[in-house]
Design a protein around this motif. Structure first.
Motif, PDB file in Angstrom:
ATOM      1  N   ILE A   9       0.826  -1.127  -0.016  1.00 36.57           N
ATOM      2  CA  ILE A   9       0.032  -0.096   0.188  1.00 36.57           C
ATOM      3  C   ILE A   9       0.801   1.317  -0.055  1.00 36.57           C
ATOM      4  O   ILE A   9       1.467   1.463   0.883  1.00 36.57           O
ATOM      5  CB  ILE A   9      -0.861   0.134   1.207  1.00 36.57           C
ATOM      6  N   PRO A  10       0.917   2.085  -1.033  1.00 31.28           N
ATOM      7  CA  PRO A  10       1.401   3.332  -0.936  1.00 31.28           C
ATOM      8  C   PRO A  10       1.205   4.468   0.051  1.00 31.28           C
ATOM      9  O   PRO A  10       0.223   4.261   0.401  1.00 31.28           O
ATOM     10  CB  PRO A  10       1.463   3.663  -2.297  1.00 31.28           C
ATOM     11  N   HIS A  11       2.040   5.052   0.485  1.00 30.53           N
ATOM     12  CA  HIS A  11       1.715   6.245   1.400  1.00 30.53           C
ATOM     13  C   HIS A  11       0.413   6.942   1.101  1.00 30.53           C
ATOM     14  O   HIS A  11      -0.483   7.315   1.931  1.00 30.53           O
ATOM     15  CB  HIS A  11       2.920   7.129   1.580  1.00 30.53           C
ATOM     16  N   GLU A  12       0.155   7.288  -0.198  1.00 30.88           N
ATOM     17  CA  GLU A  12      -0.834   8.214  -0.604  1.00 30.88           C
ATOM     18  C   GLU A  12      -1.465   7.395  -1.631  1.00 30.88           C
ATOM     19  O   GLU A  12      -0.972   6.601  -2.534  1.00 30.88           O
ATOM     20  CB  GLU A  12      -0.752   9.377  -1.373  1.00 30.88           C
ATOM     21  N   PRO A  13      -2.991   7.111  -1.522  1.00 31.75           N
ATOM     22  CA  PRO A  13      -3.861   8.206  -0.691  1.00 31.75           C
ATOM     23  C   PRO A  13      -4.165   7.458   0.562  1.00 31.75           C
ATOM     24  O   PRO A  13      -4.989   8.441   1.507  1.00 31.75           O
ATOM     25  CB  PRO A  13      -5.336   8.059  -1.387  1.00 31.75           C
ATOM     26  N   PHE A  14      -3.652   6.462   1.142  1.00 29.36           N
ATOM     27  CA  PHE A  14      -3.595   6.030   2.551  1.00 29.36           C
ATOM     28  C   PHE A  14      -3.754   6.925   3.672  1.00 29.36           C
ATOM     29  O   PHE A  14      -4.392   7.070   4.584  1.00 29.36           O
ATOM     30  CB  PHE A  14      -2.946   4.572   2.727  1.00 29.36           C
ATOM     31  N   GLU A  44       6.124  -3.119   4.268  1.00 25.04           N
ATOM     32  CA  GLU A  44       6.539  -3.958   2.847  1.00 25.04           C
ATOM     33  C   GLU A  44       7.282  -2.855   2.032  1.00 25.04           C
ATOM     34  O   GLU A  44       6.763  -1.959   1.582  1.00 25.04           O
ATOM     35  CB  GLU A  44       5.044  -4.351   2.066  1.00 25.04           C
ATOM     36  N   ASN A  45       8.651  -3.226   2.205  1.00 19.31           N
ATOM     37  CA  ASN A  45       9.482  -2.482   1.817  1.00 19.31           C
ATOM     38  C   ASN A  45       9.327  -1.179   2.091  1.00 19.31           C
ATOM     39  O   ASN A  45       9.408   0.043   1.082  1.00 19.31           O
ATOM     40  CB  ASN A  45       9.684  -2.752   0.121  1.00 19.31           C
ATOM     41  N   GLY A  46       9.248  -0.802   3.110  1.00 19.62           N
ATOM     42  CA  GLY A  46       9.156   0.669   3.566  1.00 19.62           C
ATOM     43  C   GLY A  46       7.797   1.289   3.549  1.00 19.62           C
ATOM     44  O   GLY A  46       7.553   2.580   3.805  1.00 19.62           O
ATOM     45  N   THR A  47       6.880   0.552   3.175  1.00 21.83           N
ATOM     46  CA  THR A  47       5.614   1.095   2.963  1.00 21.83           C
ATOM     47  C   THR A  47       4.508   0.142   3.723  1.00 21.83           C
ATOM     48  O   THR A  47       4.885  -0.947   4.456  1.00 21.83           O
ATOM     49  CB  THR A  47       4.971   1.054   1.553  1.00 21.83           C
ATOM     50  N   ARG A  48       3.113   0.622   3.828  1.00 24.83           N
ATOM     51  CA  ARG A  48       2.179  -0.362   4.645  1.00 24.83           C
ATOM     52  C   ARG A  48       2.073  -1.530   3.893  1.00 24.83           C
ATOM     53  O   ARG A  48       2.126  -1.570   2.631  1.00 24.83           O
ATOM     54  CB  ARG A  48       0.822   0.420   4.782  1.00 24.83           C
ATOM     55  N   GLY A  49       1.656  -2.469   4.432  1.00 23.11           N
ATOM     56  CA  GLY A  49       1.413  -3.851   3.766  1.00 23.11           C
ATOM     57  C   GLY A  49       0.337  -4.656   4.440  1.00 23.11           C
ATOM     58  O   GLY A  49       0.100  -4.570   5.806  1.00 23.11           O
ATOM     59  N   ALA A  50      -0.157  -5.633   3.607  1.00 23.73           N
ATOM     60  CA  ALA A  50      -1.132  -6.349   4.412  1.00 23.73           C
ATOM     61  C   ALA A  50      -0.962  -7.940   3.751  1.00 23.73           C
ATOM     62  O   ALA A  50      -0.681  -8.008   2.528  1.00 23.73           O
ATOM     63  CB  ALA A  50      -2.545  -6.001   4.193  1.00 23.73           C
ATOM     64  N   LEU A  71      -8.312   0.379  -6.394  1.00 29.07           N
ATOM     65  CA  LEU A  71      -9.249   1.389  -6.599  1.00 29.07           C
ATOM     66  C   LEU A  71      -9.111   2.380  -5.264  1.00 29.07           C
ATOM     67  O   LEU A  71      -9.308   3.512  -5.374  1.00 29.07           O
ATOM     68  CB  LEU A  71     -10.776   1.014  -6.534  1.00 29.07           C
ATOM     69  N   SER A  72      -9.235   1.783  -3.869  1.00 25.49           N
ATOM     70  CA  SER A  72      -9.018   2.676  -3.050  1.00 25.49           C
ATOM     71  C   SER A  72      -7.798   3.277  -2.720  1.00 25.49           C
ATOM     72  O   SER A  72      -7.634   4.296  -2.222  1.00 25.49           O
ATOM     73  CB  SER A  72      -9.697   1.838  -1.665  1.00 25.49           C
ATOM     74  N   PHE A  73      -6.574   2.731  -2.619  1.00 29.33           N
ATOM     75  CA  PHE A  73      -5.406   2.915  -2.264  1.00 29.33           C
ATOM     76  C   PHE A  73      -4.237   3.086  -3.312  1.00 29.33           C
ATOM     77  O   PHE A  73      -3.119   3.066  -2.942  1.00 29.33           O
ATOM     78  CB  PHE A  73      -4.670   1.909  -1.514  1.00 29.33           C
ATOM     79  N   ASN A  74      -4.460   2.525  -4.564  1.00 31.10           N
ATOM     80  CA  ASN A  74      -3.563   2.306  -5.689  1.00 31.10           C
ATOM     81  C   ASN A  74      -2.284   1.396  -5.103  1.00 31.10           C
ATOM     82  O   ASN A  74      -1.538   1.340  -5.361  1.00 31.10           O
ATOM     83  CB  ASN A  74      -2.859   3.701  -5.817  1.00 31.10           C
ATOM     84  N   ALA A  75      -2.880   0.273  -4.581  1.00 32.65           N
ATOM     85  CA  ALA A  75      -2.107  -0.745  -3.804  1.00 32.65           C
ATOM     86  C   ALA A  75      -1.418  -1.883  -4.999  1.00 32.65           C
ATOM     87  O   ALA A  75      -2.269  -1.893  -6.081  1.00 32.65           O
ATOM     88  CB  ALA A  75      -2.822  -1.506  -2.879  1.00 32.65           C
TER      89      ALA A  75
END
Length: 101
Positions: A9-14, A44-50, A71-75
């Motif tokens: 999950i990238p930092h934005e838009p989260f 996950e490599n310095g970003t959020r992950g799940a 669609l929600s997070f550009n993940a």
């Protein structure tokens, strides 16, 4: 089929959802729709992950699990087939070993 779904999950838009206070509701909606067998949140490599364990009855269900994150997070979403120990017991490894000596 049991699948491991790994999400980056990238930092934005989260971050924007966190700041405006809507992240909890959005995550609840996604998880309620997914109904994962297991859910883990990590980096996950310095970003959020799940990491989720989900069951797919057929490949056409992939969008059901991936699109909310796209669609929600550009993940980024990665699916991998996984087994539990009971599945491995049913795999017939002994017979395969004998066949492919």
């Amino acid at each position: 089929m049991r699948m491991l779904l790994n999400i980056r999950i990238p930092h934005e838009p989260f971050n924007s959802f966190v700041r405006d206070g809507t992240i909890g509701e959005l995550m609840e909606r996604i998880l309620a729709e997914m109904k994962p067998e297991a859910a883990y949140f990590t980096s996950e490599n310095g970003t959020r992950g799940a990491i989720f364990i989900v069951n797919l009855e057929e490949p056409s269900q992939i969008p059901k699990f991936a699109e909310p994150w796209f669609l929600s997070f550009n993940a980024d979403c990665e699916f991998r087939v996984v087994m539990v120990a009971d599945d491995l017991k049913k795999a017939g490894l002994e017979a395969l070993g004998a066949k492919w000596k």
